[in-house]
Design a protein around this motif. Structure first.
Motif, PDB file in Angstrom:
ATOM      1  N   TYR A  28       0.752  -1.363   0.024  1.00  0.00           N
ATOM      2  CA  TYR A  28       0.082   0.034  -0.059  1.00  0.00           C
ATOM      3  C   TYR A  28       0.919   1.273  -0.009  1.00  0.00           C
ATOM      4  N   GLY A  29       1.980   1.205  -0.008  1.00  0.00           N
ATOM      5  CA  GLY A  29       3.104   2.268   0.170  1.00  0.00           C
ATOM      6  C   GLY A  29       2.783   3.125   1.240  1.00  0.00           C
ATOM      7  N   ASN A  30       2.241   2.614   2.602  1.00  0.00           N
ATOM      8  CA  ASN A  30       1.900   3.233   3.480  1.00  0.00           C
ATOM      9  C   ASN A  30       3.045   3.344   4.534  1.00  0.00           C
ATOM     10  N   ARG A  96       6.280  12.833   1.681  1.00  0.00           N
ATOM     11  CA  ARG A  96       7.638  12.374   2.150  1.00  0.00           C
ATOM     12  C   ARG A  96       8.073  13.078   3.328  1.00  0.00           C
ATOM     13  N   SER A  97       7.773  14.457   3.103  1.00  0.00           N
ATOM     14  CA  SER A  97       8.432  15.393   4.109  1.00  0.00           C
ATOM     15  C   SER A  97       7.623  15.510   5.450  1.00  0.00           C
ATOM     16  N   VAL A  98       6.290  15.068   5.371  1.00  0.00           N
ATOM     17  CA  VAL A  98       5.346  15.075   6.558  1.00  0.00           C
ATOM     18  C   VAL A  98       5.443  13.692   7.373  1.00  0.00           C
ATOM     19  N   ASP A  99       5.797  12.650   6.488  1.00  0.00           N
ATOM     20  CA  ASP A  99       6.277  11.567   7.251  1.00  0.00           C
ATOM     21  C   ASP A  99       7.503  11.495   8.028  1.00  0.00           C
TER      22      ASP A  99
END
Length: 234
Positions: A28-30, A96-99
């Motif tokens: 899921y790319g999660n 990705r920055s939020v991750d």
């Protein structure tokens, strides 16, 4: 017997964390849920090694264990869990920055809150406040998970919805018991409590993955048949 059950519970949590964490990323790319599941598994691996080496409270492994504990109790299985599940409840796709930012925040929280573990809640007001914080964020997360279970139920995934409700209730019971209501019959190492906690956390990893999969598949089916979705809304 108690020690064997403890080891089995820890191995179960380790397996669930790595197995389903990898599946969250691969299928899921999660990355939010995938990496958090792996953090939980790594925490379990460290805890297992610490236990097998004598459970010395002065060892580095002890400090690492409670860093991971603070990491997940404060941000990981709260904010990160909610943001990860929102990918199927609200179609939220963080950048990705939020991750990176949210995991960075979890690391900072783990470092800041870890020293309060083990303090006397009756005499240390800061430690008491931290323990209350853990319970509050758990309860807030449980409210979201209740809404998540309702979405599952409405989508026809009734079995995952029931299991989500049950394992969430169990997780909340563990959160309340952790600092405020230790079982009076437990031993000095809290073997009974940690066995129940590890088994619960591992089962949460398993159940939430399957619930996520059920809602993801439902959303995909609705996207593939928009006419059915329009009719259902009408």
């Amino acid at each position: 017997m108690k020690e064997a059950l403890f080891l089995l519970a820890d191995l179960w949590m380790i397996f669930a964390g790595y197995c389903y964490g990898w599946r969250f990323i691969r299928r899921y790319g999660n990355y939010l849920l995938g990496l958090e599941w792996m953090v939980v598994a790594t925490s379990g691996s460290n805890f297992l090694l610490w236990s097998l080496l004598g459970a010395d409270s002065g060892s580095l492994l002890y400090d690492v264990a409670y860093f991971f504990d603070a990491f997940s109790r404060s941000v990981g299985i709260t904010l990160i869990l909610i943001m990860g599940l929102m990918q199927v409840t609200h179609r939220y796709r963080p950048s990705r920055s939020v991750d990176v930012a949210v995991f960075g925040g979890a690391i900072v929280a783990g470092l800041l809150l870890r020293p309060f573990h083990g303090a006397d809640l009756h005499t240390d007001r800061a430690a008491f406040s931290v323990a209350v914080f853990y319970v509050v964020v758990n309860l807030l997360t449980a409210v979201f998970l209740g809404c998540f279970a309702k979405r599952l139920w409405n989508a026809g995934a009734k079995r995952p919805a029931i299991w989500t409700g049950l394992v969430t209730a169990a997780g909340t019971a563990i959160a309340l018991t952790y600092d405020f209501f230790p079982p009076p019959f437990d031993d000095a190492n809290r073997t009974v409590f940690y066995t129940a906690a590890l088994a619960t956390w591992g089962t949460q990893g398993f159940v939430y993955f399957r619930a996520y999969r059920a809602l993801h598949d439902h959303d995909a089916a609705m996207d593939a048949n928009p006419a059915h979705t329009t009719a259902a809304i009408a």
